[in-house]
Design a protein around this motif. Structure first.
Motif, mmCIF file in Angstrom:
data_model
loop_
_atom_site.group_PDB
_atom_site.id
_atom_site.type_symbol
_atom_site.label_atom_id
_atom_site.label_comp_id
_atom_site.label_asym_id
_atom_site.label_seq_id
_atom_site.Cartn_x
_atom_site.Cartn_y
_atom_site.Cartn_z
ATOM 1 N N LEU A 1 0.874 -1.177 0.000
ATOM 2 C CA LEU A 1 0.000 0.000 0.000
ATOM 3 C C LEU A 1 0.907 1.222 0.000
ATOM 4 C CD1 LEU A 1 -2.716 1.370 0.074
ATOM 5 C CD2 LEU A 1 -2.767 1.082 2.557
ATOM 6 N N ASP A 2 0.929 1.932 -1.122
ATOM 7 C CA ASP A 2 1.876 3.022 -1.308
ATOM 8 C C ASP A 2 1.313 4.393 -0.973
ATOM 9 O OD1 ASP A 2 4.163 1.516 -2.790
ATOM 10 O OD2 ASP A 2 2.325 0.908 -3.802
ATOM 11 N N CYS A 3 -0.001 4.532 -1.047
ATOM 12 C CA CYS A 3 -0.584 5.860 -0.879
ATOM 13 C C CYS A 3 -1.990 5.748 -0.320
ATOM 14 C CB CYS A 3 -0.607 6.597 -2.219
ATOM 15 S SG CYS A 3 -1.205 8.295 -2.147
ATOM 16 N N LEU A 4 -2.306 6.600 0.623
ATOM 17 C CA LEU A 4 -3.654 6.772 1.146
ATOM 18 C C LEU A 4 -4.116 8.168 0.784
ATOM 19 C CD1 LEU A 4 -6.165 6.378 3.042
ATOM 20 C CD2 LEU A 4 -4.674 7.153 4.920
ATOM 21 N N VAL A 5 -5.298 8.279 0.179
ATOM 22 C CA VAL A 5 -5.889 9.581 -0.111
ATOM 23 C C VAL A 5 -7.178 9.698 0.693
ATOM 24 C CG1 VAL A 5 -6.839 11.130 -1.846
ATOM 25 C CG2 VAL A 5 -4.909 9.647 -2.429
ATOM 26 N N ASN A 6 -7.166 10.578 1.687
ATOM 27 C CA ASN A 6 -8.352 10.862 2.498
ATOM 28 C C ASN A 6 -9.197 11.913 1.776
ATOM 29 O OD1 ASN A 6 -7.777 9.289 4.957
ATOM 30 N ND2 ASN A 6 -6.074 10.710 5.218
ATOM 31 N N ASN A 7 -10.302 11.479 1.207
ATOM 32 C CA ASN A 7 -11.155 12.408 0.475
ATOM 33 C C ASN A 7 -12.584 12.429 1.000
ATOM 34 O OD1 ASN A 7 -11.948 14.092 -1.967
ATOM 35 N ND2 ASN A 7 -13.197 12.258 -2.281
ATOM 36 N N ALA A 8 -12.983 11.413 1.753
ATOM 37 C CA ALA A 8 -14.363 11.340 2.224
ATOM 38 C C ALA A 8 -14.716 12.580 3.043
ATOM 39 C CB ALA A 8 -14.572 10.087 3.076
ATOM 40 N N GLY A 9 -15.897 13.132 2.796
ATOM 41 C CA GLY A 9 -16.313 14.308 3.555
ATOM 42 C C GLY A 9 -17.621 14.868 3.059
ATOM 43 N N TYR A 10 -18.174 15.754 3.844
ATOM 44 C CA TYR A 10 -19.389 16.468 3.474
ATOM 45 C C TYR A 10 -19.456 17.727 4.316
ATOM 46 C CZ TYR A 10 -21.477 14.713 7.814
ATOM 47 O OH TYR A 10 -21.738 14.434 9.139
ATOM 48 N N GLY A 11 -20.374 18.632 3.969
ATOM 49 C CA GLY A 11 -20.454 19.900 4.677
ATOM 50 C C GLY A 11 -21.752 20.075 5.436
ATOM 51 N N VAL A 12 -21.649 20.548 6.664
ATOM 52 C CA VAL A 12 -22.806 20.992 7.447
ATOM 53 C C VAL A 12 -22.805 22.513 7.407
ATOM 54 C CG1 VAL A 12 -23.851 21.125 9.738
ATOM 55 C CG2 VAL A 12 -22.845 18.969 8.950
ATOM 56 N N ALA A 13 -23.883 23.084 6.870
ATOM 57 C CA ALA A 13 -23.947 24.536 6.701
ATOM 58 C C ALA A 13 -24.846 25.169 7.750
ATOM 59 C CB ALA A 13 -24.466 24.881 5.299
ATOM 60 N N GLY A 14 -24.615 26.460 7.981
ATOM 61 C CA GLY A 14 -25.422 27.228 8.927
ATOM 62 C C GLY A 14 -24.548 27.961 9.918
ATOM 63 N N ASP B 1 -16.506 13.252 12.824
ATOM 64 C CA ASP B 1 -16.184 11.834 12.767
ATOM 65 C C ASP B 1 -15.705 11.443 11.373
ATOM 66 O OD1 ASP B 1 -15.825 9.403 13.971
ATOM 67 O OD2 ASP B 1 -17.923 8.794 13.898
ATOM 68 N N VAL B 2 -16.253 12.091 10.352
ATOM 69 C CA VAL B 2 -15.834 11.819 8.975
ATOM 70 C C VAL B 2 -14.583 12.610 8.622
ATOM 71 C CG1 VAL B 2 -16.488 11.993 6.547
ATOM 72 C CG2 VAL B 2 -18.184 11.250 8.235
ATOM 73 N N LEU B 3 -14.592 13.922 8.888
ATOM 74 C CA LEU B 3 -13.513 14.799 8.430
ATOM 75 C C LEU B 3 -12.216 14.637 9.213
ATOM 76 C CD1 LEU B 3 -15.363 18.209 7.827
ATOM 77 C CD2 LEU B 3 -14.922 16.371 6.200
ATOM 78 N N VAL B 4 -12.318 14.319 10.490
ATOM 79 C CA VAL B 4 -11.128 14.297 11.359
ATOM 80 C C VAL B 4 -10.822 12.888 11.872
ATOM 81 C CG1 VAL B 4 -10.008 15.322 13.376
ATOM 82 C CG2 VAL B 4 -11.707 16.644 12.085
ATOM 83 N N HIS B 5 -11.802 12.259 12.493
ATOM 84 C CA HIS B 5 -11.546 10.936 13.064
ATOM 85 C C HIS B 5 -11.336 9.885 11.979
ATOM 86 C CE1 HIS B 5 -14.129 12.637 16.565
ATOM 87 N NE2 HIS B 5 -12.880 13.051 16.633
ATOM 88 N N GLY B 6 -12.002 10.055 10.819
ATOM 89 C CA GLY B 6 -11.787 9.114 9.724
ATOM 90 C C GLY B 6 -10.340 9.081 9.266
#
Length: 281
Positions: free
Chosen positions: A76-89, A104-109
């Protein structure tokens, strides 16, 4: 058994930046493990990549997927952390539960995934790339919770980069776009529909719904431009710590160094002006 080709694990690959990045790595000859919490990938992705279900908030699934890739591909040569979404307001109106789930998705993931891949990378070298945002440096009214998540993952990535420097052939990079032409805005707007709105923030809501705060309007870049930057972070020798995507992202990032008395009116004014333009155009 090793596949011979370099191997990348990519999260959030079912759409937008993730799908474009999967294509970019496949075009470059990588063995691509494209993962997402959803299993509906664009038709061409399963033809070119090895698709797996992965919920980055599930520690056991994270470990199982990483173990599966190493067993099947031999590396395993590379990990790309791309999962995410936005909470607006506005921050006052966003629920603590929504903020916690987003973190939990943006940081803990990315934290879970780093813990899972670093032992393998320590043996053979590797790269961890996180798709962040210029909002990790400069918060935007109406996107405070999202900005906070990106700021946290930026600090997390910086810490890992410093901790692994010199001891192993492991490199940590952040890719920082501003706005990108994806479904991000639609998802963020969905979070506004049931929100209890404090009247004080009417202009902030106008900027979110009618302006360019979420979409970037004509300032948005393409998923393909971000994907090309991620691939550069995976192949540059040596890689940079940070990769802003586009001239406007570079500009927004450097406004962080302005004093607050100058920064704040810029951010407020952008939202209000873009809301007016959004109604006219």
């Amino acid at each position: 058994m090793s596949t011979g080709a370099s191997v990348v694990l990519l999260t959030g690959a079912a759409s937008g930046i993730g799908a474009a990045t999967a294509r970019a790595f496949a075009d470059d000859g990588w063995t691509v493990y494209a993962t997402d919490v959803r299993t509906e990938f664009p038709a061409d992705i399963p033809e070119r990549c090895r698709c797996l279900e992965l919920d980055v908030t599930d520690s056991e699934q994270v470990e199982a997927v990483v173990d599966h890739i190493i067993e099947e591909a031999g590396r395993l040569d590379c990990l790309v952390n791309n999962a995410g979404y936005g909470v607006a307001g506005p921050v006052e109106d966003v629920s603590s539960d929504d903020v916690r789930e987003q973190f939990d998705v943006l940081v803990h993931g990315p934290h879970r995934l780093a813990q899972a891949v670093l032992p393998e990378m320590r043996e053979h070298g590797g790269r961890i790339i996180t798709v962040s945002s210029v909002l990790g440096h400069t918060a935007s009214p109406g996107l405070g919770a999202y900005s906070a998540g990106k700021a946290a993952v930026e600090s997390l990535s910086d810490a890992v980069r410093i901790e692994v420097a010199g001891a192993d052939d492991i490199h940590i990079s952040l890719v920082e776009p501003a706005w990108v032409e994806t479904g991000f805005a639609d998802g963020a707007l969905e979070s506004l529909r049931d929100a209890d709105r404090t009247p004080t923030y009417d202009r902030t809501y106008d900027a979110l719904e009618d302006g360019w705060v979420l979409t970037g309007g004509p300032l948005a870049t393409t998923p393909e431009a971000v994907a090309a930057t991620v691939l550069a972070a995976a192949t540059d020798d040596p890689p940079k710590a940070r990769y802003p995507v586009g001239a406007f992202a570079t500009f927004v990032r450097w406004t962080h160094w302005l004093p607050a008395r100058l920064q704040d009116p810029i951010h407020r004014g952008f939202g209000r002006a873009s809301a007016l333009l959004g109604r006219w155009l």
